[in-house]
Design a protein around this motif. Structure first.
Motif, mmCIF file in Angstrom:
data_model
loop_
_atom_site.group_PDB
_atom_site.id
_atom_site.type_symbol
_atom_site.label_atom_id
_atom_site.label_comp_id
_atom_site.label_asym_id
_atom_site.label_seq_id
_atom_site.Cartn_x
_atom_site.Cartn_y
_atom_site.Cartn_z
ATOM 1 N N ALA A 99 0.721 -1.040 -0.144
ATOM 2 C CA ALA A 99 0.143 0.075 0.049
ATOM 3 C C ALA A 99 0.798 1.088 -0.104
ATOM 4 N N SER A 100 1.838 1.342 0.738
ATOM 5 C CA SER A 100 2.682 2.303 0.645
ATOM 6 C C SER A 100 3.463 2.701 -0.624
ATOM 7 N N LEU A 101 3.552 1.888 -1.583
ATOM 8 C CA LEU A 101 4.335 2.062 -2.608
ATOM 9 C C LEU A 101 3.571 2.316 -3.932
ATOM 10 N N SER A 102 2.078 2.169 -3.957
ATOM 11 C CA SER A 102 1.524 2.181 -5.176
ATOM 12 C C SER A 102 1.375 3.714 -5.840
ATOM 13 N N ILE A 103 1.459 4.650 -5.029
ATOM 14 C CA ILE A 103 1.517 5.973 -5.491
ATOM 15 C C ILE A 103 2.610 6.034 -6.419
ATOM 16 N N GLN A 104 3.809 5.772 -5.547
ATOM 17 C CA GLN A 104 5.130 5.860 -5.911
ATOM 18 C C GLN A 104 5.218 5.085 -7.620
ATOM 19 N N TRP A 105 4.707 4.041 -7.481
ATOM 20 C CA TRP A 105 4.789 3.252 -8.915
ATOM 21 C C TRP A 105 4.152 3.876 -9.862
ATOM 22 N N HIS A 106 2.783 4.397 -9.681
ATOM 23 C CA HIS A 106 2.107 5.120 -10.621
ATOM 24 C C HIS A 106 2.606 6.308 -10.900
ATOM 25 N N ASN A 107 3.491 6.999 -10.014
ATOM 26 C CA ASN A 107 4.005 8.315 -10.606
ATOM 27 C C ASN A 107 5.303 7.747 -11.542
ATOM 28 N N GLU A 108 6.057 6.620 -11.150
ATOM 29 C CA GLU A 108 7.206 6.390 -11.827
ATOM 30 C C GLU A 108 6.823 5.812 -13.190
ATOM 31 N N MET A 109 5.770 5.062 -13.443
ATOM 32 C CA MET A 109 5.424 4.786 -14.752
ATOM 33 C C MET A 109 5.069 5.890 -15.623
ATOM 34 N N ARG A 110 4.395 6.955 -15.241
ATOM 35 C CA ARG A 110 4.040 7.885 -15.853
ATOM 36 C C ARG A 110 5.176 8.991 -16.218
ATOM 37 N N GLU A 111 5.985 9.234 -15.148
ATOM 38 C CA GLU A 111 7.106 10.052 -15.536
ATOM 39 C C GLU A 111 8.299 9.724 -16.267
ATOM 40 N N LYS A 112 8.391 8.294 -15.827
ATOM 41 C CA LYS A 112 9.800 7.777 -16.619
ATOM 42 C C LYS A 112 9.292 7.070 -17.792
ATOM 43 N N PHE A 113 8.035 6.254 -18.156
ATOM 44 C CA PHE A 113 7.837 5.605 -19.013
ATOM 45 C C PHE A 113 6.495 5.851 -19.765
ATOM 46 N N ASN A 114 6.018 7.057 -19.440
ATOM 47 C CA ASN A 114 4.892 7.666 -20.146
ATOM 48 C C ASN A 114 3.830 6.579 -20.223
ATOM 49 N N LEU A 115 3.567 5.968 -19.185
ATOM 50 C CA LEU A 115 2.585 4.953 -19.215
ATOM 51 C C LEU A 115 1.392 5.293 -18.314
ATOM 52 N N ASN A 116 0.109 5.471 -18.619
ATOM 53 C CA ASN A 116 -0.746 5.977 -17.748
ATOM 54 C C ASN A 116 -1.482 4.901 -17.048
ATOM 55 N N PHE A 117 -1.167 4.581 -15.972
ATOM 56 C CA PHE A 117 -1.935 3.480 -15.468
ATOM 57 C C PHE A 117 -3.155 3.987 -14.499
ATOM 58 N N THR A 118 -3.932 3.137 -14.408
ATOM 59 C CA THR A 118 -5.269 3.503 -13.309
ATOM 60 C C THR A 118 -4.763 3.035 -11.857
ATOM 61 N N LEU A 119 -4.927 4.125 -10.988
ATOM 62 C CA LEU A 119 -4.573 3.593 -9.565
ATOM 63 C C LEU A 119 -6.110 2.888 -9.039
ATOM 64 N N ALA A 120 -6.148 1.657 -9.066
ATOM 65 C CA ALA A 120 -7.378 1.198 -8.480
ATOM 66 C C ALA A 120 -7.968 1.438 -7.137
ATOM 67 N N LEU A 121 -9.115 1.913 -7.132
ATOM 68 C CA LEU A 121 -9.673 2.175 -5.773
ATOM 69 C C LEU A 121 -10.933 1.683 -5.657
ATOM 70 N N LYS A 122 -11.664 1.028 -6.753
ATOM 71 C CA LYS A 122 -12.998 0.423 -6.880
ATOM 72 C C LYS A 122 -12.899 -0.479 -7.812
ATOM 73 N N PRO A 123 -13.936 -1.619 -7.570
ATOM 74 C CA PRO A 123 -13.901 -2.886 -8.629
ATOM 75 C C PRO A 123 -13.761 -2.639 -9.972
ATOM 76 N N ASP A 124 -14.404 -1.816 -10.483
ATOM 77 C CA ASP A 124 -14.562 -1.604 -12.034
ATOM 78 C C ASP A 124 -13.044 -0.989 -12.440
ATOM 79 N N ASP A 125 -12.384 -0.343 -11.565
ATOM 80 C CA ASP A 125 -11.026 0.244 -11.918
ATOM 81 C C ASP A 125 -10.168 -1.021 -12.632
#
Length: 549
Positions: A99-125
């Motif tokens: 849990a403590s690293l999910s936002i960091q992963w989200h930022n790394e994928m966007r900033e370094k690899f230009n990959l827009n992941f969905t940070l899942a918070l609900k089942p449909d995500d």
């Protein structure tokens, strides 16, 4: 893989030997020319590229990335993921993290690899193509049902030592996910026994070691599985699914880090302001507001004052408006003790980079140091790339001080200076590591001085105490804190915010921070024990790519 007919040697066209040779030729050419290298704004380290090549070509993208802490397993996984997407070999990917690293992963994928992941918070995500989730959320119903009800092209699990116990929900979830490619990331594959390697390997390549009883009989030289036998065979099998590089083989030129901490006493006005802000936050339910106000209160009186003034526009409660007005008045009138301490430090170091979280504090620092006669350059996220490049060049040539915000500091390479000042301290340990990494990195030729400033008897001092004395962050290898804090159920900032909101007075606040510090200290001891076990076990194997770099 598509091979053009022209690639076949003429004298072998149409033969099995010709097909095999053409296939080998095409494979080697693709291996040498990975597509991702044209699409990134940063340059990965050589060993990270070699890891990606080995995993893609030799392991069919099902592997355990077990590099020692600090070598960039996240970057390695990102390269493999990006390459697969560019080749159109995958369309969907699920990344599971603590849990403590999910936002960091989200930022790394966007900033370094230009990959827009969905940070899942609900089942449909979890029905999206590219998803990041904490494993704590993913293992619960109904999220688990959605994850297991579909096929994923790639599964990435960070801090994968949390899934090596077959009796846990984490293992059950990951073992059940239907995924073509799997990457497990952990610097400590083993906690107490070789059996943990078996269960990680069985996720990546089911059946590679046969049954557990067969594995135990073949490789355990003692009942607990601490010492191995048939090590040559075990190593050869592990080399098919695991990569493990060592820091001493990769970072041969990293210099020493020297840490200095300076504690400032608050003026009476600053103390009254600080106490009022904490009283105000105890009735607050919004964690983000708690975090921003409490951090600002130990950054600059003017910063928290202007924050309160802006909040007045959106506030309808009369009592809250009165409190915000009083915070504004007190903040504008209070002395600024920490900036005076910075002035004394500046005179002793003469040049360096100063990090602060807030633009208002940045402006005050710039004005103050200019008045003392220093060249000062401000660097922040609101500048365009040309302005940023020009500012860095001026700082390089003229010296003095670069005053940077965290948003502006991403991607900065400042090996030409060797002093870094944390004027105010992020509560996110990873942010602190990112600051230090701007200066203490490959190419730095001098010892690096990290100077921390904090107000006495404040949350800032508590956080500094945990990060420095309990974890040893400022002297640690970059990435080590991730491994230590990876088992926290929430991110570090949220835990601190909850302490502020629940503590009824200063005594309770201090007590809760003592409990947090003791818990973190225990987590560090556990990590160090695991690291030692892994060093002992893997010293018998060579699973690195460094020799080929």
């Amino acid at each position: 893989m598509i091979i053009q007919v022209s690639e076949f040697p003429r004298h072998l066209s149409g033969t099995l030997e010709g097909y095999i040779n053409a296939l080998k030729s095409a494979r080697e050419r693709m291996r040498a020319e990975l597509l991702f290298q044209e699409s990134l704004d940063f340059k990965p380290l050589p060993h990270q590229i070699e890891v990606a090549k080995r995993v893609i070509y030799d392991m069919d993208s099902r592997a355990i990335l077990a590099d020692e802490v600090g070598l960039g397993k996240t970057i390695e996984a990102g390269i493999i993921l990006k390459e697969k997407l560019l080749r159109k070999e995958i369309e969907t990917a699920l990344i599971l993290t603590p849990a403590s690293l999910s936002i960091q992963w989200h930022n790394e994928m966007r900033e370094k690899f230009n990959l827009n992941f969905t940070l899942a918070l609900k089942p449909d995500d979890f029905r999206k193509d590219l998803v990041i989730s904490s494993i704590q959320r993913a293992r619960r119903v109904p999220y688990r049902d959605v994850i297991l009800g579909r096929r994923w092209d790639m599964l990435i699990v960070d801090e994968a030592h949390h899934v090596r116990n077959p009796r846990t929900q984490n293992y059950s979830l990951v073992r059940s996910i239907n995924s073509k490619f799997v990457l497990l990331l952990t610097a400590t594959p083993v906690s107490n026994s070789l059996k943990e390697i078996y269960y990680l390997a069985d996720i990546v390549r089911p059946g590679i070691f046969g049954t557990y009883r067969e594995f135990e009989a073949k490789y355990f030289s003692d009942r607990k599985g601490i010492d191995a036998m048939n090590t040559d065979t075990l190593r050869d099998t592990l080399r098919r699914i695991m990569v493990r590089n060592r820091r001493r083989d990769v970072f041969v030129d990293l210099t020493t880090r020297v840490v200095r901490t300076h504690i400032a006493r608050q003026s009476s006005g600053e103390r009254d302001l600080y106490d009022m802000v904490l009283d105000f936050l105890r009735s607050e339910e919004n964690k983000l507001r708690v975090i921003s106000y409490a951090k600002a209160a130990t950054s600059s009186p003017r910063t928290v004052a202007r924050m309160a003034w802006k909040a007045l526009e959106r506030e309808s409660s009369l009592n809250t408006r009165r409190t915000l007005l009083e915070i504004y008045r007190m903040g504008m009138d209070a002395e600024f003790s920490k900036i005076e301490l910075l002035g004394k430090i500046a005179e002793s170091v003469e040049s360096g980079v100063i990090f602060t979280t807030y633009l208002e504090t940045q402006r005050e620092i710039g004005d103050y140091l200019r008045d003392l006669g220093f060249p000062v350059f401000l660097y922040h996220g609101g500048m365009n790339q040309v302005e940023k490049a020009r500012t860095i060049e001026y700082f390089r040539k003229e010296g003095g001080f670069l005053v940077a915000t965290d948003s502006g500091g991403e991607g900065l390479n400042l090996q030409f200076t060797n002093t870094l000042v944390n004027f105010d301290l992020p509560w996110n340990p990873m942010r602190v590591e990112q600051r230090i990494g701007r200066v203490h990195r490959i190419g730095q030729l001098r010892d690096v001085y990290v100077v921390n400033l904090a107000y006495m008897d404040t949350i800032e001092e508590h956080v500094l105490n945990i990060l420095d004395r309990k974890i040893g962050l400022f002297r640690s290898v970059i990435g080590e804190v991730d491994a230590i804090l990876g088992s926290l159920e929430r991110n570090f900032e949220s835990i601190i915010a909850e302490i502020i909101m629940k503590a009824r007075n200063r005594e309770e606040l201090n007590h809760e921070f003592e409990k947090l510090g003791a818990r973190v200290e225990e987590m560090k001891s556990s990590y160090e024990r695991m690291s030692q076990v892994n060093d002992e076990i893997f010293s018998n194997f060579d699973l690195s790519v460094v020799g080929g770099v």
